[in-house]
Design a protein around this motif. Structure first.
Motif: not given
Length: 224
Positions: A147, A186-188, A192, A195, A197
């Motif tokens: 991540v 953090a976003t996915s 994953g 990502w 940020y």
């Protein structure tokens, strides 16, 4: 089942030999969520099982309100990750419908001394924040995902994780032993593989000790 007035008799969860003499089972974390079958609930328990010869981050599942538990599934084992030997711990969970579940945790640079008092605990560029997901209650596993960014110095604190449909959010701290720690979200949207940020705290420079994040998601507005 009665708001804490009485409690069932404690029962072992780990199979014999998992938490052996001379080793530890550390930092257990428990959550509940929808099971694979419609209308069912599953419990997920994660922990580090460490002996002199191995250190594995494990997850077990119960489909009958903790009466029985699945065999442990290894989410990650201490070992080489890139150029650093990483030890895994501080697991957190999030669950979604139909057995969807994700786990996030901290990977500390074992080569820098992962024990109490290690400076790596306060942030190191060799540390990692990691995640692993499953769509069937950890019966099978999706690939291990890193991540954190290569430019981060993750701090050894639990990284909360949240699910919003197929979107995964992980929050973690990055900084150093000076105590200047920033909170990163953090976003996915692709399990994953990649990502996005955002720094959550709004100081123009890194100057404050942010710590111990928690996170909730509104599934109607998608606000975090």
């Amino acid at each position: 089942s009665n708001n804490g007035m009485t409690w069932a008799t404690p029962r072992p969860v780990d199979p014999a030999g998992t938490c052996v003499m001379g080793g530890i089972c550390d930092k257990p974390w428990l959550t509940a969520g929808p099971g694979v079958e419609a209308g069912t609930e599953a419990l997920y328990l994660g922990y580090l099982a460490q002996t002199q010869n191995a250190a594995n981050l494990l997850v077990q599942r119960s489909d009958d309100a903790a009466q029985t538990w699945s065999r442990p599934v290894v989410l990650a084992s201490a070992g080489q990750l890139g150029t650093t030997v990483v030890a895994h711990n501080l697991i957190q969970f999030a669950t979604g419908p139909s057995g969807r579940a994700v786990a996030a945790w901290a990977g500390i640079a074992a080569g820098q001394g992962a024990g109490e008092g290690s400076s790596a605990r306060l942030g190191s560029p060799s540390n990692r924040v990691l995640m692993r997901g499953s769509r069937d209650g950890f019966r099978t596993l999706e690939p291990l995902r890193i991540v954190s960014r290569p430019t981060d110095s993750p701090v050894y604190i639990q990284p909360p994780v949240a699910l919003d449909g197929d979107t995964v959010h992980v929050a973690y701290l990055t900084g150093d032993a000076s105590g200047a720690w920033d909170l990163i979200l953090a976003t996915s949207t692709n399990g994953g593989e990649s990502w996005q940020y955002r720094k959550v705290n709004d100081e123009p420079e890194s100057c404050a000790t942010h710590g111990f994040p928690a996170m909730l998601v509104d599934h109607e507005t998608h606000a975090v």
